[in-house]
Motif scaffolding. Structure first.
Motif, PDB file in Angstrom:
ATOM      1  N   VAL A 162     -28.901  -8.053  22.535  1.00 44.65           N
ATOM      2  CA  VAL A 162     -28.270  -9.595  22.584  1.00 44.65           C
ATOM      3  C   VAL A 162     -26.752  -9.687  22.452  1.00 44.65           C
ATOM      4  O   VAL A 162     -26.241  -8.596  21.828  1.00 44.65           O
ATOM      5  CB  VAL A 162     -28.946 -10.315  21.140  1.00 44.65           C
ATOM      6  CG1 VAL A 162     -28.131 -11.932  21.131  1.00 44.65           C
ATOM      7  CG2 VAL A 162     -30.334 -10.424  21.237  1.00 44.65           C
ATOM      8  N   HIS A 165     -25.182  -8.432  28.823  1.00 46.09           N
ATOM      9  CA  HIS A 165     -26.113  -8.399  30.279  1.00 46.09           C
ATOM     10  C   HIS A 165     -25.341  -7.578  31.328  1.00 46.09           C
ATOM     11  O   HIS A 165     -24.580  -7.169  31.355  1.00 46.09           O
ATOM     12  CB  HIS A 165     -26.075  -9.911  30.554  1.00 46.09           C
ATOM     13  CG  HIS A 165     -24.693 -10.538  31.136  1.00 46.09           C
ATOM     14  ND1 HIS A 165     -24.549 -10.733  32.663  1.00 46.09           N
ATOM     15  CD2 HIS A 165     -23.577 -10.587  30.614  1.00 46.09           C
ATOM     16  CE1 HIS A 165     -23.248 -11.350  32.873  1.00 46.09           C
ATOM     17  NE2 HIS A 165     -22.657 -11.254  31.533  1.00 46.09           N
ATOM     18  N   LEU A 173     -21.757 -11.012  26.838  1.00 48.43           N
ATOM     19  CA  LEU A 173     -22.086 -12.270  27.142  1.00 48.43           C
ATOM     20  C   LEU A 173     -21.325 -13.214  26.242  1.00 48.43           C
ATOM     21  O   LEU A 173     -21.477 -13.122  24.895  1.00 48.43           O
ATOM     22  CB  LEU A 173     -23.556 -12.503  26.837  1.00 48.43           C
ATOM     23  CG  LEU A 173     -24.199 -13.826  27.220  1.00 48.43           C
ATOM     24  CD1 LEU A 173     -24.034 -13.868  29.015  1.00 48.43           C
ATOM     25  CD2 LEU A 173     -25.691 -13.768  26.960  1.00 48.43           C
ATOM     26  N   CYS A 175     -21.244 -16.072  23.994  1.00 50.26           N
ATOM     27  CA  CYS A 175     -22.269 -17.078  23.254  1.00 50.26           C
ATOM     28  C   CYS A 175     -21.804 -17.531  21.804  1.00 50.26           C
ATOM     29  O   CYS A 175     -21.129 -16.413  21.028  1.00 50.26           O
ATOM     30  CB  CYS A 175     -23.637 -16.416  22.994  1.00 50.26           C
ATOM     31  SG  CYS A 175     -25.055 -17.006  22.394  1.00 50.26           S
ATOM     32  N   GLU A 201     -31.436 -14.518  25.293  1.00 50.68           N
ATOM     33  CA  GLU A 201     -30.024 -14.668  25.658  1.00 50.68           C
ATOM     34  C   GLU A 201     -29.288 -15.848  25.132  1.00 50.68           C
ATOM     35  O   GLU A 201     -29.794 -17.041  25.597  1.00 50.68           O
ATOM     36  CB  GLU A 201     -29.687 -14.543  27.003  1.00 50.68           C
ATOM     37  CG  GLU A 201     -30.181 -13.058  27.818  1.00 50.68           C
ATOM     38  CD  GLU A 201     -29.822 -13.053  29.243  1.00 50.68           C
ATOM     39  OE1 GLU A 201     -29.477 -11.954  29.897  1.00 50.68           O
ATOM     40  OE2 GLU A 201     -29.829 -14.065  30.012  1.00 50.68           O
TER      41      GLU A 201
END
Length: 353
Positions: A162, A165, A173, A175, A201
């Motif tokens: 997590v 990518h 990523l 987030c 994701e």
């Protein structure tokens, strides 16, 4: 000029004369040859038949190359299956024999890359379909730097952690959620993120296989593949599938709508079709209806034509039988399209989105 790569003159199989090797062929058969007398085809002679490669292959530089249907160092063993069946077993999902990364011997692939420790090499799999080198940014067989350190290599493809990518998990990523928050959002009421059937994701699930439409839902909770039998027929052709459960048409019932409510058989005829080899009705673990066994619902793991199979014998991954990506058929996982492995845990389909 007569020394080979190991600085041995004429490979100890000849004499050096004026910078050239004269190979020892005192018996006149010419089996020792090469610039440095490095090839010794006497290594190919079968002790029993005294023929090169047992008469079932050709010898090149001391190595036997066997005809179809024969194997062994000297082609001394014959396969117990036909060449066609051998090729079929060795053919990978993309149609190539041993994925063009190994040789097929009697229906089993011997992959070219072998780890010197005896463990899996970089290339492995039943048909040499897995190439772990694809998971490394810079290939070094002695490095464990798989997936840039941010994921797990699964048959040559990276499953990113997590927050990461990319093909080799090399890109962070962005987030707003923490890793824990993201996973919790992807879990919903399931024990696993995305029900074990997708990729999480930033709190959102991408279900596998991508684009198929049979696995769907906010947490991939709906799996319409569960409505199919081993032949791919949905709900036995007698119902419709709704979120992985069959809704049977009138006159049919069962998990896959496989049982007719009306029966044209007598009770005696029906019972005779439900008896296993030992004469026990449905192995004592189910009831008989119209010549077919209905296994006990209380023992969810009992299955098979005569309720003689135990689905607990099937391999698990992440606590799920056949990883939820196949059907347990009498102790063996029958994987759905795109999945492979003993527990159907390896994705071999199209690239993840």
């Amino acid at each position: 000029m007569c020394k080979n790569s190991q600085d041995i003159i004429c490979s100890n199989a000849g004499t050096c004369h004026c910078g050239r090797c004269k190979c020892d062929n005192s018996d006149g058969n010419g089996l020792v040859y090469g610039k440095f007398c490095e090839c010794d085809d006497r290594e190919c002679i079968d002790d029993e038949t005294e023929e090169l490669c047992g008469g079932h292959g050709k010898c090149y530089c001391g190595n036997c190359y066997c005809q179809a249907g024969w194997h062994g160092d000297k082609c001394e063993f014959q396969c117990d299956i036909t060449p066609w069946e051998s090729k079929r077993r060795c053919t990978s999902p993309d149609g190539r024999v041993c994925s063009n990364r190994g040789i097929c011997v009697c229906g089993e692939c011997s992959c070219h890359d072998v780890d010197p420790t005896g463990d899996w090499g970089d290339i492995h799999g039943d048909t040499c379909e897995c190439d772990e080198r694809d998971c490394k940014a810079v290939y070094d067989r002695y490095s464990d730097d798989f997936c840039s350190g941010h994921g797990q290599c699964n048959c040559g493809r990276c499953d990113c952690k997590v927050g990461w990518h990319g093909k080799k998990c090399e890109h962070p990523l962005s987030c707003p959620l923490s890793a824990e928050e993201s996973i919790k959002k992807c879990q919903g009421s399931s024990a696993l993120p995305c029900s074990g059937r997708g990729k999480c994701e930033c709190g959102e699930c991408t279900c596998y296989p991508p684009g198929g439409g049979r696995v769907y839902g906010k947490t991939c909770e709906c799996d319409n593949r569960r409505c199919e039998d081993l032949d791919g027929v949905v709900c036995g052709g007698h119902g419709t599938c709704s979120c992985g459960r069959c809704v049977c048409g009138r006159g049919w019932f069962g998990k896959l709508c496989q049982h007719p409510r009306k029966c044209n058989l007598t009770e005696e005829q029906s019972r005779s079709l439900c008896e296993s080899a030992d004469g026990v009705l449905c192995s004592g673990k189910g009831s008989c209806h119209c010549g077919k066994c209905i296994c006990s619902a209380e023992e969810w793991y009992i299955s098979g034509e005569f309720c003689d199979c135990d689905d607990r014998d099937c391999d698990k991954h992440d606590g799920l039988i056949c990883t939820g990506n196949g059907i347990c058929s009498c102790g063996n996982c029958e994987c759905w399209d795109g999945w492979n492995g003993n527990a159907c845990e390896i994705w071999l389909g199209t690239e993840y989105p």
